[in-house]
Design an enzyme around this catalytic site. Sequence first.
Site, PDB file in Angstrom:
ATOM      1  N   SER A   1       0.813  -1.221   0.000  1.00  0.00           N
ATOM      2  CA  SER A   1       0.000   0.000   0.000  1.00  0.00           C
ATOM      3  C   SER A   1       0.844   1.269   0.000  1.00  0.00           C
ATOM      4  O   SER A   1       0.342   2.340  -0.359  1.00  0.00           O
ATOM      5  CB  SER A   1      -0.936   0.022   1.218  1.00  0.00           C
ATOM      6  OG  SER A   1      -1.929  -0.959   1.082  1.00  0.00           O
TER       7      SER A   1
ATOM      8  N   ASP B   1      -5.954   0.442  -4.256  1.00  0.00           N
ATOM      9  CA  ASP B   1      -4.496   0.499  -4.434  1.00  0.00           C
ATOM     10  C   ASP B   1      -3.949  -0.839  -4.938  1.00  0.00           C
ATOM     11  O   ASP B   1      -2.912  -0.903  -5.577  1.00  0.00           O
ATOM     12  CB  ASP B   1      -3.801   0.947  -3.144  1.00  0.00           C
ATOM     13  CG  ASP B   1      -4.197   0.122  -1.931  1.00  0.00           C
ATOM     14  OD1 ASP B   1      -5.144  -0.700  -2.013  1.00  0.00           O
ATOM     15  OD2 ASP B   1      -3.545   0.293  -0.881  1.00  0.00           O
ATOM     16  N   HIS B   2      -4.695  -1.921  -4.638  1.00  0.00           N
ATOM     17  CA  HIS B   2      -4.339  -3.279  -5.074  1.00  0.00           C
ATOM     18  C   HIS B   2      -5.450  -4.193  -4.588  1.00  0.00           C
ATOM     19  O   HIS B   2      -6.318  -3.763  -3.817  1.00  0.00           O
ATOM     20  CB  HIS B   2      -2.995  -3.735  -4.472  1.00  0.00           C
ATOM     21  CG  HIS B   2      -2.954  -3.572  -2.984  1.00  0.00           C
ATOM     22  ND1 HIS B   2      -3.657  -4.404  -2.128  1.00  0.00           N
ATOM     23  CD2 HIS B   2      -2.354  -2.645  -2.194  1.00  0.00           C
ATOM     24  CE1 HIS B   2      -3.476  -3.997  -0.887  1.00  0.00           C
ATOM     25  NE2 HIS B   2      -2.698  -2.920  -0.890  1.00  0.00           N
TER      26      HIS B   2
HETATM   27 MG    MG Z   1      -4.336   1.780   3.268  1.00  0.00          MG
HETATM   28 ZN    ZN Z   2      -2.573  -4.921   2.827  1.00  0.00          ZN
END
Ligand code: MG
Ligand code: ZN
Length: 373
Positions: free
Chosen positions: A97, A313-314
């Site tokens: 992150s 973010d992922h």
């Molecule tokens: Mg975060």
């Molecule tokens: Zn994580």
Amino acid sequence: MKKKNTIPLIISSVAGAFAAVWIIFGLSNLNSAKRENAEVIETQAPVKNIIFLIGDGMGLVQVNAAMLSHAEPLAIERAQFVGLQKTYSATNKVTDSAASGTALATGTKTYNGAIGVGPDTARLTSVLEKAAAKGLSTGLVATYRITHATPAAFIGHVPHRDMEEQIATDFLKTDITLFIGGGRNQFEQRRDGQNLSDSLKAKGYQVVYTPEALDSIESGKVAALLADSHLPDILGGRDSLYLSTSTAKALDILSQNDNGFFLMIEGSMIDGGGHDNNIDKVIAEALDFDRAVAEAFDFADRHPGTLVVVTADHETGGLTLPENGNGVEYLFSTGNHTGSMVPVYSYGAYAGCFTGIMENTDIPTRMAELLGL
Ligand code: MG
Ligand code: ZN
């Protein structure tokens, strides 16, 4: 705006019988033309405000799982455009992150663990910092510590994400208007003995520690440190309106600036549900995030020139939804992050700029361009 102004001019210059005929036979056409013009004008209005919502660990299947659990359509389904972004970092096919937050904040891919610095640890500048420098209002809202990786990437500059006390000092180096989240200890219980809340107050911030105190603030600079560390998760008792209420409050305050604003809101704990392979936590946190998305989309409806971008973010957990004989099963393939692409949902002014397959770094780059930063 030019198109809008020509309509009364045309109407006033068309006289007599022709106008009467036009009015009788053309009213419905005019109305639909006006509607089309209004839509064109609205989508072409320059971007003044950006609301950037990041669901940490929220891949396509996490959104899908929240949809399946919810009788009504999600707010996120109102998105006008959808794209995909590639999340890999400068050093790993699977990002963390910090690197993905830095990519989404600054437009530069970096190494896993980096906050607001490039692969060579040189300081980068985030879209939030550029906006603040140009006189826009800026804000960060999260459910984790406000010094945790995702919000930190928009204001902090440290070689490693664990340096959270140093990240807290970075909140004093940018003229950020407002931040809401946990992490009071990083400001007040520090190894160096400093009380950064005193420094914030000296800079004109209203420092508050409860949602009630936050609710009473109507304007000005705000530091809301609502937990010593992270807030509780929804299943652990967090107010299910915390994120949406905080979003609404942030929008109320930030939108008082005629120059516009940049606001990042993180649904921090969807990621934790993925790490724990706890589908109930994933769904509860994703639905909570979706309530904040609803606030953002509603704000954009009321304020032309507002762009809303919602992404992750992922992905976390490698979640899939196989059939198991009795219905759907929620199957995690890992307790870690994955390298899957994640969806990008957009709404409002210039929302069409966020389609196709993008690099995560394209997103803040396009945001900065649209804001003229
Ligand atoms: Mg975060
Ligand atoms: Zn994580």
